[in-house]
Structures are given as structure tokens and as C-alpha cells.
Design a protein around this motif. Structure first.
Motif, PDB file in Angstrom:
ATOM      1  N   MET A 173      46.776  21.423  23.914  1.00  0.00           N
ATOM      2  CA  MET A 173      46.683  21.169  22.468  1.00  0.00           C
ATOM      3  C   MET A 173      45.560  22.025  21.863  1.00  0.00           C
ATOM      4  O   MET A 173      44.513  22.185  22.479  1.00  0.00           O
ATOM      5  CB  MET A 173      46.393  19.677  22.229  1.00  0.00           C
ATOM      6  N   LYS A 174      45.801  22.539  20.667  1.00  0.00           N
ATOM      7  CA  LYS A 174      44.809  23.390  20.013  1.00  0.00           C
ATOM      8  C   LYS A 174      43.497  22.626  19.788  1.00  0.00           C
ATOM      9  O   LYS A 174      43.524  21.471  19.357  1.00  0.00           O
ATOM     10  CB  LYS A 174      45.379  23.826  18.655  1.00  0.00           C
ATOM     11  N   LYS A 175      42.369  23.273  20.098  1.00  0.00           N
ATOM     12  CA  LYS A 175      41.059  22.627  19.903  1.00  0.00           C
ATOM     13  C   LYS A 175      40.425  23.113  18.605  1.00  0.00           C
ATOM     14  O   LYS A 175      40.529  24.294  18.267  1.00  0.00           O
ATOM     15  CB  LYS A 175      40.147  22.934  21.085  1.00  0.00           C
ATOM     16  N   GLN A 229      43.787  10.108  12.945  1.00  0.00           N
ATOM     17  CA  GLN A 229      45.003  10.476  12.199  1.00  0.00           C
ATOM     18  C   GLN A 229      44.763  11.796  11.447  1.00  0.00           C
ATOM     19  O   GLN A 229      45.613  12.682  11.417  1.00  0.00           O
ATOM     20  CB  GLN A 229      45.350   9.334  11.222  1.00  0.00           C
ATOM     21  N   TRP A 230      43.566  11.924  10.883  1.00  0.00           N
ATOM     22  CA  TRP A 230      43.231  13.170  10.170  1.00  0.00           C
ATOM     23  C   TRP A 230      43.214  14.351  11.138  1.00  0.00           C
ATOM     24  O   TRP A 230      43.635  15.448  10.792  1.00  0.00           O
ATOM     25  CB  TRP A 230      41.856  13.035   9.493  1.00  0.00           C
ATOM     26  N   VAL A 231      42.717  14.110  12.339  1.00  0.00           N
ATOM     27  CA  VAL A 231      42.680  15.190  13.345  1.00  0.00           C
ATOM     28  C   VAL A 231      44.113  15.622  13.668  1.00  0.00           C
ATOM     29  O   VAL A 231      44.433  16.820  13.665  1.00  0.00           O
ATOM     30  CB  VAL A 231      41.979  14.726  14.656  1.00  0.00           C
ATOM     31  N   ASN A 232      44.964  14.623  13.904  1.00  0.00           N
ATOM     32  CA  ASN A 232      46.372  14.919  14.219  1.00  0.00           C
ATOM     33  C   ASN A 232      47.040  15.712  13.114  1.00  0.00           C
ATOM     34  O   ASN A 232      47.720  16.706  13.357  1.00  0.00           O
ATOM     35  CB  ASN A 232      47.153  13.601  14.368  1.00  0.00           C
ATOM     36  N   ASN A 233      46.834  15.236  11.884  1.00  0.00           N
ATOM     37  CA  ASN A 233      47.433  15.922  10.731  1.00  0.00           C
ATOM     38  C   ASN A 233      46.961  17.369  10.673  1.00  0.00           C
ATOM     39  O   ASN A 233      47.755  18.282  10.443  1.00  0.00           O
ATOM     40  CB  ASN A 233      47.041  15.237   9.411  1.00  0.00           C
ATOM     41  N   LYS A 234      45.661  17.550  10.898  1.00  0.00           N
ATOM     42  CA  LYS A 234      45.092  18.898  10.796  1.00  0.00           C
ATOM     43  C   LYS A 234      45.671  19.810  11.877  1.00  0.00           C
ATOM     44  O   LYS A 234      46.077  20.941  11.603  1.00  0.00           O
ATOM     45  CB  LYS A 234      43.558  18.799  10.906  1.00  0.00           C
ATOM     46  N   ILE A 235      45.742  19.295  13.102  1.00  0.00           N
ATOM     47  CA  ILE A 235      46.254  20.135  14.205  1.00  0.00           C
ATOM     48  C   ILE A 235      47.729  20.474  13.967  1.00  0.00           C
ATOM     49  O   ILE A 235      48.141  21.625  14.136  1.00  0.00           O
ATOM     50  CB  ILE A 235      46.000  19.441  15.566  1.00  0.00           C
ATOM     51  N   ASN A 236      48.506  19.499  13.506  1.00  0.00           N
ATOM     52  CA  ASN A 236      49.923  19.761  13.215  1.00  0.00           C
ATOM     53  C   ASN A 236      50.065  20.832  12.142  1.00  0.00           C
ATOM     54  O   ASN A 236      50.917  21.717  12.207  1.00  0.00           O
ATOM     55  CB  ASN A 236      50.641  18.496  12.742  1.00  0.00           C
ATOM     56  N   LYS A 267      34.871  25.853  20.535  1.00  0.00           N
ATOM     57  CA  LYS A 267      35.586  24.803  19.778  1.00  0.00           C
ATOM     58  C   LYS A 267      35.649  23.504  20.600  1.00  0.00           C
ATOM     59  O   LYS A 267      34.891  23.348  21.549  1.00  0.00           O
ATOM     60  CB  LYS A 267      36.970  25.288  19.372  1.00  0.00           C
ATOM     61  N   GLY A 268      36.560  22.588  20.249  1.00  0.00           N
ATOM     62  CA  GLY A 268      36.630  21.329  20.993  1.00  0.00           C
ATOM     63  C   GLY A 268      35.329  20.554  20.909  1.00  0.00           C
ATOM     64  O   GLY A 268      34.825  20.027  21.887  1.00  0.00           O
TER      65      GLY A 268
END
Ligand code: DC
Length: 229
Positions: A1-3, A218-225, A124-125
Motif C-alpha cells: 500500500m502506498k505510504k 477513514q481520512w487516510v483511506n480516502n487520501k490513499i484511494n 514517508k510512512g
């Protein structure tokens, strides 16, 4: 998954470190408490009688300071090391809290902290919490969160935390310290506490720890998507 790089900024005692720690744990990211670095510098200055209003003295003293984080398997988080000494407990002392904002306002102290923090984010990460992380340290961070909470709630939370270690502490003392730090942190000349324009505000006054963590993840998920689209 993108970091990605995640920044959490906000006033004193609004739960930034707690949230940052839990986010890093859930995402398997590195958590960095940037405030601990300024606290360790303050401890060094107090111990060695360094006048933080004297730039020449500050520059010399900074040459003698080496900061590091050491993973603590018991707490599951990283302890602050000052010249190889574990100062994690000492830096939470009220004496350090009383002076850390003045020390952190010095431009050489800021350059010292910011340079090291930027290096830590190269891979990152990372989830880093502080005051100027989304504005100065990582202005291009993918996700910036500005954490807030009602001032009375912040005082209550901080008081409970400190009272457990020192039953002589008063609510008034905690309130004065928080107000003073917020004022100095927000009004200093070099990288003051500000909400980055692109930061999302998270008011956790009425949220449980689980609720705020769920929201942030949820914000992290949205951002990565959004980024992998
Ligand atoms: O997060 P904390 O309360 O442990 O931070 C201690 C102090 O360090 C805070 O009052 C201001 C300073 N600080 C800063 O100037 N910049 C940061 N990025 C983090 C903390």
C-alpha cells in the motif's frame, strides 16, 4: 500500500500524540513526537544553564546535543534519547513544560528541530505531531490534520495525566501553563502554530479515542484511494 506523510498539529494537550501514536500503530507507520525533541533540548539547556535568549550560546550548545528515538517494547512507542540517555520521563516534568515554549521559539533551535524532522520523513510512512509540522516541516504532506478540543476539556485531560504523577499539582497551575504555551507557540516569529490551509480540522471534544481514530483512519483511506486513482 502506498505510504504517505501524515501531520497532526494543534494546541497543547488536545490529544495529538495519543491519536498520532494510535494511527501509526494501526497503519504500521513510524510515529514521531516532535514536541519531545524540543522538550529534550529544554532539559539540556536547563541542566547546563544555557541562556536561550543568547543566540551564540544556543548555537554552541546545540553542537553538543544528539537526539534519537529508541523503541520501547513495553509501551509500544519510542522513548526520547538525549545524548544516549533515556529522558522520556524527565522531559514531561513541569519545569520543562514551563520553559519549553520559550526555548522552541529560538530560531536556531527551530532550524535544528526542523532539519532532523524532515530527514525522518524522507522514507514517508510517518505520522508526526507538533505545532508547525503541516506548515513548515512537511508543507507537501499528503494528509494534514489540525486537532482541536475545548480549552476546559484540555485542562481537565492534562490535569488528570499530571495529577497521577504529582498529586501536588493544581488545576490552576495546569491551566496557566497551557494558556501560556498556546500564546507563545501561536505568536512566536519563527514557524508559529497555525492551521495549514489544506489541513482538515478534527475537534475531539466530544469524541472517544476510538471514534477519533476511526475518523482519522477513514481520512487516510480516502487520501490513499485518491492518490492511487
Ligand atoms: O507537544 P508538546 O506539548 O510536548 O510540545 C512541547 C512544546 O514544544 C510546545 O509547547 C511547543 C513546542 N513545539 C514546537 O514548537 N513545535 C513542534 N513541532 C512541537 C512542539
Amino acid at each position: 500500500m502506498k505510504k504517505i506523510i501524515i501531520t497532526l498539529d494543534g494546541y497543547s494537550s488536545c490529544g495529538k500524540s495519543t491519536l498520532a501514536k494510535e494511527m501509526a500503530h494501526a497503519l504500521n507507520y513510524v510515529f514521531i513526537d516532535s514536541g519531545a525533541m524540543y522538550r529534550a533540548i529544554t532539559l539540556y539547556f536547563l541542566r547546563n544553564h544555557i541562556n536561550w535568549n543568547d543566540d551564540a550560546e544556543v548555537q554552541e550548545a546545540l553542537k553538543e546535543i544528539n537526539l534519537d528515538f529508541d523503541y520501547n517494547t513495553t509501551t509500544g512507542t519510542s522513548d526520547m534519547l538525549l545524548n544516549d540517555e533515556n529522558v522520556e520521563v524527565l522531559i514531561r516534568d513541569m519545569l520543562v513544560s514551563e520553559h519549553v515554549s520559550e526555548v522552541a521559539a529560538n530560531q536556531y533551535v527551530r532550524n535544528f528541530g526542523v532539519t532532523q524532522q524532515q530527514k525522518m520523513g524522507e522514507k514517508k510512512g510517518i505520522v508526526m505531531d507538533g505545532r508547525d509540522i503541516g506548515t513548515t516541516v512537511f508543507p507537501n504532506a499528503e494528509l494534514k490534520i489540525f486537532v482541536t478540543a475545548d480549552p476546559a476539556i484540555r485542562v481537565e485531560r492534562r490535569f488528570k495525566e499530571l495529577f497521577a504523577k504529582n498529586p501536588n499539582i493544581s488545576v490552576e497551575e495546569v491551566k496557566t501553563n497551557l494558556e501560556m504555551r498556546d500564546y507563545i507557540d501561536s505568536n512566536r516569529e519563527f514557524s508559529p502554530l497555525r492551521k495549514a490551509e489544506d489541513a482538515i480540522v478534527l475537534d475531539n471534544s466530544n469524541l472517544t479515542r476510538e471514534e477519533q481514530l476511526r475518523t482519522a483512519l477513514q481520512w487516510v483511506n480516502n487520501k490513499i484511494n485518491e492518490l492511487v486513482k
